[in-house]
Design a protein around this motif. Sequence first.
Motif, mmCIF file in Angstrom:
data_model
loop_
_atom_site.group_PDB
_atom_site.id
_atom_site.type_symbol
_atom_site.label_atom_id
_atom_site.label_comp_id
_atom_site.label_asym_id
_atom_site.label_seq_id
_atom_site.Cartn_x
_atom_site.Cartn_y
_atom_site.Cartn_z
ATOM 1 N N ASN A 40 0.735 -1.012 0.021
ATOM 2 C CA ASN A 40 -0.120 -0.101 -0.067
ATOM 3 C C ASN A 40 1.005 1.279 -0.085
ATOM 4 O OD1 ASN A 40 -1.622 2.213 0.867
ATOM 5 N ND2 ASN A 40 -3.124 0.713 1.792
ATOM 6 N N ARG A 41 0.723 2.113 -0.998
ATOM 7 C CA ARG A 41 1.655 3.097 -1.012
ATOM 8 C C ARG A 41 1.564 4.087 -0.063
ATOM 9 N NH1 ARG A 41 1.853 8.190 -4.898
ATOM 10 N NH2 ARG A 41 4.160 8.589 -5.012
ATOM 11 N N ARG A 42 0.649 4.354 0.418
ATOM 12 C CA ARG A 42 0.073 5.425 1.306
ATOM 13 C C ARG A 42 0.737 4.987 2.666
ATOM 14 N NH1 ARG A 42 -4.132 5.055 4.962
ATOM 15 N NH2 ARG A 42 -4.450 6.802 6.289
ATOM 16 N N LEU A 59 -0.325 12.952 -1.800
ATOM 17 C CA LEU A 59 -1.531 12.216 -2.716
ATOM 18 C C LEU A 59 -2.522 12.972 -3.271
ATOM 19 C CD1 LEU A 59 -1.793 8.912 -0.369
ATOM 20 C CD2 LEU A 59 -0.604 9.155 -2.516
ATOM 21 N N ALA A 176 -8.612 1.134 3.965
ATOM 22 C CA ALA A 176 -7.454 1.652 3.812
ATOM 23 C C ALA A 176 -6.083 0.724 3.820
ATOM 24 C CB ALA A 176 -7.009 3.197 4.107
ATOM 25 N N ASP A 181 -3.557 -1.631 -3.082
ATOM 26 C CA ASP A 181 -3.660 -0.624 -4.042
ATOM 27 C C ASP A 181 -4.002 -1.086 -5.364
ATOM 28 O OD1 ASP A 181 -3.045 1.847 -2.435
ATOM 29 O OD2 ASP A 181 -0.909 1.590 -2.932
ATOM 30 N N SER A 185 -5.185 3.420 -1.316
ATOM 31 C CA SER A 185 -4.782 4.746 -1.233
ATOM 32 C C SER A 185 -5.784 5.767 -1.493
ATOM 33 C CB SER A 185 -3.450 5.020 -2.096
ATOM 34 O OG SER A 185 -2.441 4.227 -1.960
#
Length: 322
Positions: A40-42, A59, A176, A181, A185
Amino acid sequence: MTIGAEPIIYGLIFIGVLVLVEGLYLTVFGKSISLNSKVNRRLEMMKNGGGREQVMEQLRKEMNQHINARKVPLYSLLAEKAQKGGIAFTPLQLIMVMAVLAVVAFVGLSIGTEAGLPVRAGVAVVMGIGGVFMWITSKAKKRMAMIEEQLPDAVELMVRSLRVGHPFASALNIVAKEVPDPLASEFGVIADESAYGRDVGESLKHMAERLNMQDLRFLAVAVTIQQTSGGNLAEVLAGLAKVIRARFKLFRRVNAITAEAKWSGKFLSGFPFLALIMINVVQPNYYDKVIDTPVFIPACLVVGGFLVANLIVMSRLVNIKV
């Protein structure tokens, strides 16, 4: 009329351009930006030291930067696809990438071919712009397909969270963290915006409009109505999840039914070019008697027009809205 190695060199250089733009993208933003990544990039950005507010702003900037650049001449052709693809490059960076790729293609053409300077410059510009356009188109198509596939599971996860007593904001946070992803995100930004005071329904509506996705519009409407008039949100979302999953299955079925027609159109349009190459490989002098006649070039243009028309007609015939 003979065909040398130059067309093959052109093809290899263009493939190299596509590989180079993907390599630049992963180098600048890391592997977590890749759609194939399970990270998960976030959460990865927060793990690397970014604060919640800082990550949210970063973001949000990436999500809206291409919409804000739609008024830039020529870039408007890329803006919508770049928005749907979640491209983290800024519009200026994308233009710079096009320029760099055009220069690389020009150098490759200068080394590998004997074409004149105007031809090399023109082909290099086309490769630089076309390579980025194809890359963005592929990213957007793949990302939207993944979001459509993930959305029913995400809504069902929210339903389970609501039924065990969690508030809707907590349900968004769970999605989340638990859903991969690109949807994680997207919902993470909505959860962060909600924590800082923005209306959840408004955030969902903005995301639906930005991605131009009907199922997200349904979700935004359901949440907004529940906030204003009350009701059992878990039951509403459970029904919505069933509808979204049914639409997704129907969409897949339509794609399977129309796949043959789509590939038939591509084959019928591409086969003449393959036949031309094979004829010139087997019989290099096959067109020598007609190549200098005044009708040869117009006839080629007419055939090319019919091939393009074939692709357009076949694509519209199988473009069934679900």
